[in-house]
Design an enzyme around this catalytic site. Structure first.
Site, PDB file in Angstrom:
ATOM      1  N   LYS A  25      41.098  50.592  55.798  1.00  0.00           N
ATOM      2  CA  LYS A  25      42.529  50.242  55.822  1.00  0.00           C
ATOM      3  C   LYS A  25      43.406  51.399  55.331  1.00  0.00           C
ATOM      4  CE  LYS A  25      42.473  46.652  53.068  1.00  0.00           C
ATOM      5  NZ  LYS A  25      41.033  46.558  52.766  1.00  0.00           N
ATOM      6  N   ARG A  99      46.702  39.075  50.507  1.00  0.00           N
ATOM      7  CA  ARG A  99      45.256  38.900  50.358  1.00  0.00           C
ATOM      8  C   ARG A  99      44.888  37.450  50.091  1.00  0.00           C
ATOM      9  NH1 ARG A  99      44.268  44.596  48.783  1.00  0.00           N
ATOM     10  NH2 ARG A  99      42.046  44.989  48.597  1.00  0.00           N
ATOM     11  N   ARG A 138      31.791  56.267  48.817  1.00  0.00           N
ATOM     12  CA  ARG A 138      33.093  56.579  48.222  1.00  0.00           C
ATOM     13  C   ARG A 138      32.981  56.641  46.695  1.00  0.00           C
ATOM     14  NH1 ARG A 138      38.064  52.861  49.995  1.00  0.00           N
ATOM     15  NH2 ARG A 138      37.363  51.476  48.356  1.00  0.00           N
ATOM     16  N   ARG A 144      35.949  56.154  42.247  1.00  0.00           N
ATOM     17  CA  ARG A 144      36.860  55.032  42.006  1.00  0.00           C
ATOM     18  C   ARG A 144      36.157  54.018  41.137  1.00  0.00           C
ATOM     19  NH1 ARG A 144      40.355  52.501  46.959  1.00  0.00           N
ATOM     20  NH2 ARG A 144      39.851  50.562  45.888  1.00  0.00           N
ATOM     21  N   ARG A 155      33.823  42.370  45.208  1.00  0.00           N
ATOM     22  CA  ARG A 155      35.007  42.534  46.068  1.00  0.00           C
ATOM     23  C   ARG A 155      34.759  41.960  47.460  1.00  0.00           C
ATOM     24  NH1 ARG A 155      35.917  48.566  45.820  1.00  0.00           N
ATOM     25  NH2 ARG A 155      37.709  48.239  47.141  1.00  0.00           N
TER      26      ARG A 155
HETATM   27  P1  AMP Z   1      42.765  48.236  47.688  1.00  0.00           P
HETATM   28  O1  AMP Z   1      43.064  49.657  47.394  1.00  0.00           O
HETATM   29  O2  AMP Z   1      43.740  47.621  48.676  1.00  0.00           O
HETATM   30  O3  AMP Z   1      41.323  47.996  48.054  1.00  0.00           O
HETATM   31  O4  AMP Z   1      43.016  47.432  46.313  1.00  0.00           O
HETATM   32  C1  AMP Z   1      42.254  47.714  45.141  1.00  0.00           C
HETATM   33  C2  AMP Z   1      42.321  46.530  44.191  1.00  0.00           C
HETATM   34  O5  AMP Z   1      43.678  46.266  43.822  1.00  0.00           O
HETATM   35  C3  AMP Z   1      41.813  45.211  44.765  1.00  0.00           C
HETATM   36  O6  AMP Z   1      40.407  45.082  44.671  1.00  0.00           O
HETATM   37  C4  AMP Z   1      42.537  44.203  43.865  1.00  0.00           C
HETATM   38  O7  AMP Z   1      41.938  44.110  42.586  1.00  0.00           O
HETATM   39  C5  AMP Z   1      43.899  44.867  43.693  1.00  0.00           C
HETATM   40  N1  AMP Z   1      44.846  44.440  44.761  1.00  0.00           N
HETATM   41  C6  AMP Z   1      45.377  45.220  45.726  1.00  0.00           C
HETATM   42  N2  AMP Z   1      46.192  44.506  46.523  1.00  0.00           N
HETATM   43  C7  AMP Z   1      46.156  43.237  46.041  1.00  0.00           C
HETATM   44  C8  AMP Z   1      46.770  42.012  46.443  1.00  0.00           C
HETATM   45  N3  AMP Z   1      47.569  41.948  47.521  1.00  0.00           N
HETATM   46  N4  AMP Z   1      46.483  40.909  45.702  1.00  0.00           N
HETATM   47  C9  AMP Z   1      45.696  40.953  44.624  1.00  0.00           C
HETATM   48  N5  AMP Z   1      45.074  42.059  44.198  1.00  0.00           N
HETATM   49  C10 AMP Z   1      45.295  43.202  44.895  1.00  0.00           C
END
Ligand code: AMP
Length: 197
Positions: A25, A99, A138, A144, A155
């Site tokens: 993404k 989400r 990654r 990360r 996740r």
């Molecule tokens: P991402 O970089 O989009 O994979 O987001 C990393 C982490 O941020 C996720 O695993 C969640 O813990 C948190 N996160 C990001 N976007 C959201 C969202 N829309 N709702 C809840 N948690 C989020």
């Protein structure tokens, strides 16, 4: 992250990029935003920025993110509301939001307040084995803190439990566009472009 645009400008394009962790993404969102001149809003990046700046929200979010869980809906919805109210861009790409169903419903309401609607919800599809392979890679490359093995597993579970139902949500509204996420970055980007109006 977003350029300042006069608050009375109308939102006339809203694209969502959805998919499990590791589907690509982030990478695709950056390319797509550049190619189509969309303002990208990445909730993951916004949260990582809060963590890096050691804010109170960052401190709370880090614990949740490192555990592979989702940050509470009310915080996420407040973040998006703030973005839409203070820097109303006309063409938006949302990366990582919504989400949960509560987030999707809140987004519909927020957009309606701006007289806007979702143009398309792109679902990047990648099989689970490949996702684990990519996320583990990654972890080694980028370090990360939410890419550790246990967190990766969690996740993916959280995606299945809370986010996957959004596929139906957007399918029912005729907005879903499925895209095969396996392949070279440029190839996947082209596929996404082809399903968008
Ligand atoms: P991402 O970089 O989009 O994979 O987001 C990393 C982490 O941020 C996720 O695993 C969640 O813990 C948190 N996160 C990001 N976007 C959201 C969202 N829309 N709702 C809840 N948690 C989020």
């Amino acid at each position: 992250m977003l350029g300042e645009v006069a608050a009375n400008e109308v939102i006339n394009e809203v694209i969502l990029l959805m998919g499990p962790p590791g589907a690509g993404k982030g990478t695709q969102a950056k390319l797509l935003a550049e190619a189509r001149e969309l303002s990208r809003i990445s909730t993951g990046d916004m949260l990582r920025d809060q963590v890096a700046r050691c804010t109170e929200l960052g401190r709370q979010a880090k614990k949740v993110m490192d555990a592979g869980e989702l940050v509470p809906d009310r915080l996420m919805i407040a973040m998006i509301r703030y973005e839409l109210e203070h820097m109303v861009p006309t063409r938006i790409l949302l990366d990582g939001f919504p989400r949960t169903t509560a987030q999707a419903e809140a987004l519909d309401c927020l957009l309606a307040e701006h007289g806007a609607d979702i143009t398309a919800a792109v679902l990047l599809e990648v099989g689970e084995e490949e996702l684990i392979r990519r996320l583990s890679g990654r972890a080694l490359r980028e370090g990360r803190s939410d890419d550790q093995v246990e967190t990766i597993r969690r996740r993916l579970e959280v995606y299945r439990e809370k986010t996957r139902s959004l596929v139906d949500y957007y399918q029912k509204r005729g907005r879903l566009r499925r895209v095969e996420g396996l392949g070279a970055v440029g190839e996947v980007c082209k596929r996404i472009d082809e399903v968008l109006p």
